[in-house]
Design an enzyme around this catalytic site. Structure first.
Site, PDB file in Angstrom:
ATOM      1  N   HIS A 218      54.004 -36.298 -17.351  1.00 46.11           N
ATOM      2  CA  HIS A 218      52.959 -36.853 -16.474  1.00 46.11           C
ATOM      3  C   HIS A 218      52.343 -35.733 -15.641  1.00 46.11           C
ATOM      4  O   HIS A 218      52.915 -34.645 -15.535  1.00 46.11           O
ATOM      5  CB  HIS A 218      53.531 -37.912 -15.530  1.00 46.11           C
ATOM      6  CG  HIS A 218      53.743 -39.242 -16.189  1.00 46.11           C
ATOM      7  ND1 HIS A 218      54.894 -39.552 -16.880  1.00 46.11           N
ATOM      8  CD2 HIS A 218      52.946 -40.345 -16.266  1.00 46.11           C
ATOM      9  CE1 HIS A 218      54.798 -40.791 -17.357  1.00 46.11           C
ATOM     10  NE2 HIS A 218      53.637 -41.288 -17.004  1.00 46.11           N
TER      11      HIS A 218
ATOM     12  N   LYS B 258      52.842 -36.792  -9.832  1.00 46.74           N
ATOM     13  CA  LYS B 258      53.656 -38.010  -9.952  1.00 46.74           C
ATOM     14  C   LYS B 258      54.936 -37.844  -9.134  1.00 46.74           C
ATOM     15  O   LYS B 258      55.593 -36.818  -9.183  1.00 46.74           O
ATOM     16  CB  LYS B 258      53.986 -38.293 -11.428  1.00 46.74           C
ATOM     17  CG  LYS B 258      54.760 -39.601 -11.612  1.00 46.74           C
ATOM     18  CD  LYS B 258      54.794 -40.050 -13.062  1.00 46.74           C
ATOM     19  CE  LYS B 258      55.644 -41.298 -13.255  1.00 46.74           C
ATOM     20  NZ  LYS B 258      55.129 -42.463 -12.521  1.00 46.74           N
TER      21      LYS B 258
HETATM   22  P1  NAD Z   1      47.974 -41.885  -6.240  1.00 39.76           P
HETATM   23  O1  NAD Z   1      48.886 -41.044  -5.419  1.00 39.76           O
HETATM   24  O2  NAD Z   1      46.759 -41.280  -6.815  1.00 39.76           O
HETATM   25  O3  NAD Z   1      47.516 -43.154  -5.386  1.00 39.76           O
HETATM   26  C1  NAD Z   1      48.420 -43.930  -4.661  1.00 39.76           C
HETATM   27  C2  NAD Z   1      47.642 -44.769  -3.670  1.00 39.76           C
HETATM   28  O4  NAD Z   1      48.551 -45.610  -2.987  1.00 39.76           O
HETATM   29  C3  NAD Z   1      46.932 -43.916  -2.625  1.00 39.76           C
HETATM   30  O5  NAD Z   1      45.678 -44.487  -2.372  1.00 39.76           O
HETATM   31  C4  NAD Z   1      47.858 -43.996  -1.404  1.00 39.76           C
HETATM   32  O6  NAD Z   1      47.146 -43.934  -0.176  1.00 39.76           O
HETATM   33  C5  NAD Z   1      48.481 -45.380  -1.599  1.00 39.76           C
HETATM   34  N1  NAD Z   1      49.844 -45.420  -1.050  1.00 39.76           N
HETATM   35  C6  NAD Z   1      50.905 -44.701  -1.460  1.00 39.76           C
HETATM   36  N2  NAD Z   1      51.985 -44.978  -0.725  1.00 39.76           N
HETATM   37  C7  NAD Z   1      51.593 -45.900   0.183  1.00 39.76           C
HETATM   38  C8  NAD Z   1      52.241 -46.571   1.254  1.00 39.76           C
HETATM   39  N3  NAD Z   1      53.539 -46.346   1.542  1.00 39.76           N
HETATM   40  N4  NAD Z   1      51.525 -47.445   1.983  1.00 39.76           N
HETATM   41  C9  NAD Z   1      50.226 -47.698   1.697  1.00 39.76           C
HETATM   42  N5  NAD Z   1      49.554 -47.074   0.714  1.00 39.76           N
HETATM   43  C10 NAD Z   1      50.233 -46.185  -0.034  1.00 39.76           C
HETATM   44  O7  NAD Z   1      48.920 -42.513  -7.371  1.00 39.76           O
HETATM   45  P2  NAD Z   1      48.464 -43.224  -8.732  1.00 39.76           P
HETATM   46  O8  NAD Z   1      48.448 -42.214  -9.824  1.00 39.76           O
HETATM   47  O9  NAD Z   1      47.265 -44.053  -8.481  1.00 39.76           O
HETATM   48  O10 NAD Z   1      49.739 -44.160  -8.994  1.00 39.76           O
HETATM   49  C11 NAD Z   1      50.068 -45.184  -8.080  1.00 39.76           C
HETATM   50  C12 NAD Z   1      51.294 -45.922  -8.619  1.00 39.76           C
HETATM   51  O11 NAD Z   1      50.962 -46.528  -9.880  1.00 39.76           O
HETATM   52  C13 NAD Z   1      52.501 -45.012  -8.891  1.00 39.76           C
HETATM   53  O12 NAD Z   1      53.683 -45.737  -8.617  1.00 39.76           O
HETATM   54  C14 NAD Z   1      52.392 -44.743 -10.392  1.00 39.76           C
HETATM   55  O13 NAD Z   1      53.625 -44.410 -10.992  1.00 39.76           O
HETATM   56  C15 NAD Z   1      51.894 -46.084 -10.858  1.00 39.76           C
HETATM   57  N6  NAD Z   1      51.211 -46.092 -12.142  1.00 39.76           N
HETATM   58  C16 NAD Z   1      51.462 -47.162 -12.937  1.00 39.76           C
HETATM   59  C17 NAD Z   1      50.792 -47.314 -14.134  1.00 39.76           C
HETATM   60  C18 NAD Z   1      51.036 -48.549 -14.953  1.00 39.76           C
HETATM   61  O14 NAD Z   1      50.444 -48.702 -16.041  1.00 39.76           O
HETATM   62  N7  NAD Z   1      51.895 -49.475 -14.478  1.00 39.76           N
HETATM   63  C19 NAD Z   1      49.878 -46.340 -14.539  1.00 39.76           C
HETATM   64  C20 NAD Z   1      49.635 -45.248 -13.703  1.00 39.76           C
HETATM   65  C21 NAD Z   1      50.296 -45.140 -12.490  1.00 39.76           C
END
Ligand code: NAD
Length: 257
Positions: free
Chosen positions: A149, A153
């Site tokens: 990834h 991540k």
């Molecule tokens: P990112 O860091 O780009 O975005 C995360 C967002 O969540 C940000 O806007 C941040 O401000 C917010 N955030 C994080 N912690 C927070 C908290 N404690 N309180 C409030 N807001 C909070 O990350 P991303 O790449 O968008 O991934 C987000 C999540 O989704 C991760 O857990 C990742 O592993 C997961 N993900 C899942 C899939 C899927 O298909 N299920 C795909 C990609 C990413």
């Protein structure tokens, strides 16, 4: 057309969800939130992003069909409770949950529809089914899992890697070994798990089965975040109006009616 709220709206996935929804006719984004956002300054694809502290009032003002969440484990659980209070379905793709967190999500699923998927790519559902079949067909073969990834991540191994390991565990007992170093020959009954973090890789999972002078590799590679966003929005459409319960993306894929 259903209406959704989006959390983590300025994150990688939140943006992908809002941008993907803009191209669809079955879903619209009613509102978006992010922690610390300023609605006068922050917008994604023309949708103003409100501070997450406003979530409860936004849920009651807009009455969306579902909230779509890609944030972190702690916030996802908070948002799930806010949805339960507002009687709004909750779809989360957040990963990094501990076992107790899943119990809390299941508990919320007794009052509203809740759907969690560690990976919303349809191809990963096919990979999981294929891994189950391959491990059952090749009982003596060594299994190794590698996932890659992007370099930001947080959790490791990925939620998808954990789901793949659960598929293997349904077929045979094994001990997980994370990387190897020094003199560490492979033991019978191990599954090696290898985690790579580099660049902006969207997500790649490879399962290798080796034995009897042959090697099988099963690989899934996501080529854009739109793949995950589409699966999450398909899930929101599927979940809207359903009975309370704790659902999986497999339920969505298995029932395309
Ligand atoms: P990112 O860091 O780009 O975005 C995360 C967002 O969540 C940000 O806007 C941040 O401000 C917010 N955030 C994080 N912690 C927070 C908290 N404690 N309180 C409030 N807001 C909070 O990350 P991303 O790449 O968008 O991934 C987000 C999540 O989704 C991760 O857990 C990742 O592993 C997961 N993900 C899942 C899939 C899927 O298909 N299920 C795909 C990609 C990413």
């Amino acid at each position: 057309m259903i209406a959704v709220g989006v959390t983590g709206a300025t994150g990688r996935m939140g943006q992908a969800v809002i941008e993907t929804a803009a191209d669809r006719e079955d879903v619209r984004v009613a509102f978006a939130v992010n922690r610390g956002a300023d609605p006068d300054a922050d917008a994604v694809a023309g949708v103003p992003v409100h501070p997450a502290s406003d979530l409860s009032s936004l849920l009651s003002d807009h009455e969306p069909d579902a909230l779509v969440d890609f944030t972190g484990p702690e916030s996802a659980l908070d948002y799930a409770s806010a949805c339960a209070d507002a009687d709004v379905a909750f779809v989360t793709g957040t990963t990094g949950f501990e076992n107790g967190d899943f119990s809390m999500l299941q508990e919320v699923g007794t009052s509203i529809p809740v759907l969690h998927a560690a990976n919303f790519a349809r191809g990963v559902q096919a990979l999981l089914r294929t891994v189950r079949e391959a491990v059952a067909t090749l009982p003596g073969y060594d299994v190794e899992l590698t996932e890659t990834h992007h370099n930001a991540k947080r959790d490791a191994p990925s939620g998808t890697a954990r789901t793949i390991l659960a598929e293997v565990a349904a077929q045979r007992e094994f001990a997980e070994v994370y990387g190897r170093e020094g003199v560490q020959p492979r033991e019978d009954g191990e599954v090696g798990v290898h985690v790579r973090r580099a660049g902006d890789v969207r997500g790649e999972h490879e399962v290798m089965l080796a034995g009897n002078d042959e090697v099988v590799t099963l690989t899934h590679r996501a080529e854009s975040r739109g793949v995950f966003a589409a699966g999450a929005l398909d899930s929101a459409v599927w979940l809207a109006g359903r009975e309370a319960g704790y659902y999986s993306f497999g339920d969505v894929i298995g029932d395309s009616s």
